[in-house]
Design an enzyme around this catalytic site. Structure first.
Site, PDB file in Angstrom:
ATOM      1  N   CYS A  17       5.963 -41.352 -32.371  1.00 49.42           N
ATOM      2  CA  CYS A  17       5.159 -42.551 -32.391  1.00 49.42           C
ATOM      3  C   CYS A  17       4.804 -42.775 -34.037  1.00 49.42           C
ATOM      4  CB  CYS A  17       3.713 -42.269 -31.693  1.00 49.42           C
ATOM      5  SG  CYS A  17       3.766 -41.857 -29.931  1.00 49.42           S
ATOM      6  N   ARG A  73      10.664 -43.398 -35.176  1.00 47.93           N
ATOM      7  CA  ARG A  73       9.724 -42.158 -34.958  1.00 47.93           C
ATOM      8  C   ARG A  73       9.507 -42.164 -33.118  1.00 47.93           C
ATOM      9  NH1 ARG A  73       6.705 -39.662 -39.040  1.00 47.93           N
ATOM     10  NH2 ARG A  73       5.302 -38.782 -37.347  1.00 47.93           N
ATOM     11  N   TRP A 127       6.270 -43.240 -28.583  1.00 52.27           N
ATOM     12  CA  TRP A 127       7.481 -42.477 -27.857  1.00 52.27           C
ATOM     13  C   TRP A 127       6.842 -41.802 -26.806  1.00 52.27           C
ATOM     14  CZ3 TRP A 127       8.034 -37.236 -26.788  1.00 52.27           C
ATOM     15  CH2 TRP A 127       9.590 -36.756 -26.371  1.00 52.27           C
ATOM     16  N   ASN A 144      -1.495 -40.632 -32.260  1.00 52.72           N
ATOM     17  CA  ASN A 144      -0.141 -40.026 -32.185  1.00 52.72           C
ATOM     18  C   ASN A 144      -0.380 -38.666 -31.628  1.00 52.72           C
ATOM     19  OD1 ASN A 144       1.178 -42.152 -33.058  1.00 52.72           O
ATOM     20  ND2 ASN A 144       1.740 -41.451 -35.272  1.00 52.72           N
ATOM     21  N   GLY A 145       0.165 -37.660 -30.999  1.00 50.43           N
ATOM     22  CA  GLY A 145      -0.110 -36.462 -30.597  1.00 50.43           C
ATOM     23  C   GLY A 145      -0.367 -36.542 -29.078  1.00 50.43           C
ATOM     24  N   GLU A 202      26.386 -27.792 -34.350  1.00 50.34           N
ATOM     25  CA  GLU A 202      25.918 -29.186 -34.935  1.00 50.34           C
ATOM     26  C   GLU A 202      26.590 -30.195 -34.628  1.00 50.34           C
ATOM     27  OE1 GLU A 202      23.132 -30.112 -36.213  1.00 50.34           O
ATOM     28  OE2 GLU A 202      23.668 -31.790 -37.410  1.00 50.34           O
ATOM     29  N   LYS A 219      25.296 -33.335 -32.579  1.00 44.11           N
ATOM     30  CA  LYS A 219      25.584 -34.873 -33.005  1.00 44.11           C
ATOM     31  C   LYS A 219      26.079 -35.725 -32.036  1.00 44.11           C
ATOM     32  CE  LYS A 219      23.498 -34.983 -35.634  1.00 44.11           C
ATOM     33  NZ  LYS A 219      22.778 -33.903 -36.371  1.00 44.11           N
ATOM     34  N   GLU A 243      23.838 -36.411 -28.720  1.00 41.82           N
ATOM     35  CA  GLU A 243      22.491 -36.842 -29.003  1.00 41.82           C
ATOM     36  C   GLU A 243      22.736 -38.668 -29.331  1.00 41.82           C
ATOM     37  OE1 GLU A 243      19.822 -35.637 -32.111  1.00 41.82           O
ATOM     38  OE2 GLU A 243      21.403 -35.433 -33.511  1.00 41.82           O
ATOM     39  N   HIS A 292      35.271 -16.061 -22.525  1.00 44.51           N
ATOM     40  CA  HIS A 292      34.396 -15.439 -21.855  1.00 44.51           C
ATOM     41  C   HIS A 292      33.816 -16.468 -20.668  1.00 44.51           C
ATOM     42  CE1 HIS A 292      34.882 -11.821 -23.952  1.00 44.51           C
ATOM     43  NE2 HIS A 292      34.815 -12.407 -25.054  1.00 44.51           N
ATOM     44  N   LYS A 347      12.531 -39.552 -34.229  1.00 41.38           N
ATOM     45  CA  LYS A 347      12.996 -38.631 -35.508  1.00 41.38           C
ATOM     46  C   LYS A 347      12.252 -37.420 -35.608  1.00 41.38           C
ATOM     47  CE  LYS A 347      15.410 -38.321 -39.241  1.00 41.38           C
ATOM     48  NZ  LYS A 347      16.750 -37.766 -39.050  1.00 41.38           N
TER      49      LYS A 347
HETATM   50  O1  M6R Z   1      12.395 -32.582 -38.783  1.00 45.70           O
HETATM   51  P1  M6R Z   1      13.060 -31.337 -38.367  1.00 45.70           P
HETATM   52  O2  M6R Z   1      14.053 -30.893 -39.328  1.00 45.70           O
HETATM   53  O3  M6R Z   1      11.844 -30.511 -38.250  1.00 45.70           O
HETATM   54  O4  M6R Z   1      13.464 -31.883 -37.058  1.00 45.70           O
HETATM   55  C1  M6R Z   1      14.105 -30.797 -36.044  1.00 45.70           C
HETATM   56  C2  M6R Z   1      15.003 -31.498 -34.943  1.00 45.70           C
HETATM   57  O5  M6R Z   1      13.860 -31.972 -34.199  1.00 45.70           O
HETATM   58  C3  M6R Z   1      15.996 -32.363 -35.503  1.00 45.70           C
HETATM   59  O6  M6R Z   1      16.874 -31.746 -36.238  1.00 45.70           O
HETATM   60  C4  M6R Z   1      16.762 -33.015 -34.418  1.00 45.70           C
HETATM   61  O7  M6R Z   1      17.460 -31.870 -33.484  1.00 45.70           O
HETATM   62  C5  M6R Z   1      17.588 -34.280 -34.628  1.00 45.70           C
HETATM   63  N1  M6R Z   1      17.687 -35.090 -33.899  1.00 45.70           N
HETATM   64  C6  M6R Z   1      19.125 -33.653 -34.889  1.00 45.70           C
HETATM   65  O8  M6R Z   1      19.814 -34.623 -35.215  1.00 45.70           O
END
Ligand code: M6R
Length: 610
Positions: free
Chosen positions: A2, A27, A74, A100-101, A483, A487, A490, A506, A605
């Site tokens: 948000c 956000r 969000w 927000n929150g 990672e 990527k 997501e 395994h 984000k």
């Molecule tokens: O801002 P942060 O690094 O604490 O965020 C952690 C995760 O939310 C963030 O890395 C998330 O997994 C991303 N969408 C990855 O691309």
């Protein structure tokens, strides 16, 4: 999660709010709304979907007001629709609020308010706040007091902004667990959840801390604790340039941020390498170096991509410092009664510096007496401010929801911390110097990898319709496999799993058939031959192989359907290189599927809710 933006001054707030919301859209982006005071009435306009939908709606009923607050949402409580979008009104539409929150005790508060005749229009937790404040206003308090009293009854997290028809000279804001910043202008002031929304207008900002409220007028502001103590806030200077948060000629922020990596990585180590001494110098850790070097244990705590960086950090720190390292999901660390001693050092890694799980874990670790250090990108963020000491990664603002350049910069900073500590233990001068020499070469090597963009795009073309992907790597490249898979999933919504290559037999090997692409991260290092055996195993089952390997590896050319050959470096730095082609692969697959890579569905984000 948000975004909040607000304006009070002499100009029309609407274009400022819309522009601010667009900068914050990363956000949260499932609905948006603005609230203004105009012709002695409060007016709220909301819409489902992106900020552009709201913008079109506002254009249709032209409004102009020098007072406004706005929100991009969000969803947590209640589906994304117009009713649940913020601002929320009180019963007689004289008070409006954005939040927000999460209000954890909202069910109890809601029941109590309903029993006193308050009617709710939305399914959100946020709406209780506006009615609660209304209740204290009706008892004869002014807006600032009413907000303070209301927040004293609330459990949970909030960044809020409130407008009130009877006090149109101020926006009242408050913060606990969700960021809130005031931007200071000339006869105009701004509020936002993120400095990115402000820097087009001012570089002078005031960060609210948890438990603080402020009345923001057009020409001044007054800050207090929620317990009514007046506080003097310091005005700080933000150094972010507008072009750093603009997309420029790139189609997407994500591509811009991938392409920026030669520079962002360089920025992460610039001025921090001591060539002659074979070590690094990190201003934020001065005075703590020996304490860290004498730790019984280092714990790394983070979420998502930052957690993956932490796993690479574990390999680096254990190899070079000999200190035992554990990597924890911040969300689990907090709730499983972890054993933490005063001889532990805990590194909290967060790009945004606002991740609720990481922040909460950090507070818990502090309470237990460990040395708590932050590794953040966002300057002035909550985690950076909460940590005793720490290191900024200096990657520059990252806007694309999928983290790319922050990851490679986190790895650089972890390498810098590793040599700093290892040189105080038993890393030799020669070895320290050779790591530094290699680090210096990394930006140029990333540039060479980026030149493979067309080749990687052509590979991506072949996999647009894949339903599943497997990513495999060993040693330092196992976290890169995780990672790479994150990527892809997501932004392309393709199911992907990362595994240590040897673990395949395994279980995951059962998935391999001619429809299953497997990405092997197979640079020529000490475990290369082992990875080759794993590649053979996939080949024997007709799996499709994409291999990331180091230059002049003709052997793999014969074994893999596609190879991506990248420059070589030492093992500890290899993940900084191997991550890049995986970012490009995920990016191109998602773009070819016609998806919005910068704002993937369901994500935001910075995840400021637990
Ligand atoms: O801002 P942060 O690094 O604490 O965020 C952690 C995760 O939310 C963030 O890395 C998330 O997994 C991303 N969408 C990855 O691309």
């Amino acid at each position: 999660m948000c975004g909040i933006v607000g304006y009070i001054g002499e100009r029309n707030s609407i274009p400022i709010l819309i522009e601010g919301l667009k900068r914050l859209e990363y956000r949260g982006y499932d609905s948006a709304g603005v609230g203004v005071i105009i012709d002695n009435t409060c007016k709220v306009i909301k819409s489902k979907g992106k900020v552009s939908v709201l913008e079109d709606k506002i254009k249709k009923n032209y409004i102009s007001s020098p007072f406004g607050i706005a929100h991009t949402r969000w969803a947590t409580h209640g589906e994304p629709n117009e009713i649940n979008a913020h601002p929320h009104f009180n019963g007689d539409n004289t008070l409006f609020l954005i939040h927000n929150g999460i209000i954890e005790n909202f069910t109890v508060l809601k029941k109590e308010l309903q029993s006193k005749g308050y009617e709710f229009r939305s399914e959100t937790d946020s709406e209780v706040l506006v009615h609660l404040i209304d209740r204290f206003l009706k008892k004869g308090n002014n807006l600032l007091e009413a907000v303070r009293y209301a927040l004293n009854e609330v459990q949970g997290t909030y960044g809020i902004a409130v407008g009130y028809l009877n006090e149109p000279d101020k926006i009242v804001v408050a913060k606990k667990g969700s960021p809130l910043v005031i931007g200071i202008g000339d006869n105009e002031n701004f509020i936002a959840s993120d400095v990115n929304a402000l820097i087009a207008h001012t570089s002078q900002v005031v960060y609210l801390e948890d438990g603080e409220v402020a009345a923001v007028y057009k020409d001044r502001f007054e800050a207090k604790t929620i317990d009514d103590e007046l506080i003097q806030k310091e005005i700080e200077e933000v150094t972010i340039e507008l072009n750093e948060i603009s997309r420029g000629d790139y189609k997407h922020f994500m591509l811009k941020e991938i392409m920026e990596q030669p520079q962002s990585v360089k920025n992460s180590f610039r001025g921090r390498l001591l060539y002659e001494e074979g070590t690094s110098k990190l201003g934020g850790l001065v005075g703590y170096e020996q304490r860290i070097a004498e730790s019984d244990r280092i714990i790394i705590c983070a979420c998502g991509t930052s957690w993956h960086a932490g796993l690479v950090g574990e390999y680096m720190l254990e190899q070079f410092t000999g200190i035992p390292v554990e990597v924890e999901y911040a969300s689990e660390f907090r709730y499983r009664n972890p054993i933490v001693t005063k001889k532990d050092t805990i590194l909290f890694i967060s790009q945004s510096g606002e991740t609720a799980d990481t922040l909460a874990a950090m507070k818990e670790a502090k309470r237990r007496g460990a040395l708590v250090l932050g590794i953040c990108n966002a300057v002035g963020s909550s985690i950076a401010r909460e940590s005793k000491a720490g290191v900024y990664i200096h990657a520059g603002p990252e806007i694309g929801v999928a983290s790319t350049k922050a990851f490679t910069s986190q790895l650089v900073v972890l390498a810098l911390i590793t040599i700093l500590i290892a040189r105080r233990r038993n890393l030799s001068l020669i070895d320290g110097q050779s790591i530094i020499r290699e680090l210096d070469l990394i930006p140029e090597k990333i540039s060479q990898i980026l030149e493979l963009n067309d080749h990687i795009e052509a590979i991506a073309e072949k996999f647009v319709n894949a339903k599943n992907f497997l990513y495999l790597g060993r040693g330092y490249n196992f976290p890169v496999a995780l990672e790479g898979a994150l990527k892809l999933k997501e932004i392309s919504y393709i199911h992907a799993e990362g595994y240590p290559a040897a673990e395949m037999k395994h279980g995951p090997i059962a998935l391999i058939d001619e429809n299953m692409p497997t990405v092997f991260i197979a640079p020529k290092d000490s475990v290369y031959d082992k990875v080759l055996s794993n590649i053979e195993e996939v080949n024997a089952r007709n799996g499709k192989i994409i291999a990331i390997t180091t230059e002049s590896d003709s052997h793999l050319d014969e074994m893999a359907e596609f190879t991506i050959q990248i420059p070589n470096t030492i093992r500890m730095l290899m993940p900084i290189l191997t991550a890049v082609p995986l970012q490009l692969l995920a990016y191109h697959i998602a773009v070819k599927k016609g998806l919005n890579v910068d704002q993937p569905r369901n994500l935001a984000k910075s995840v400021t809710v637990e």
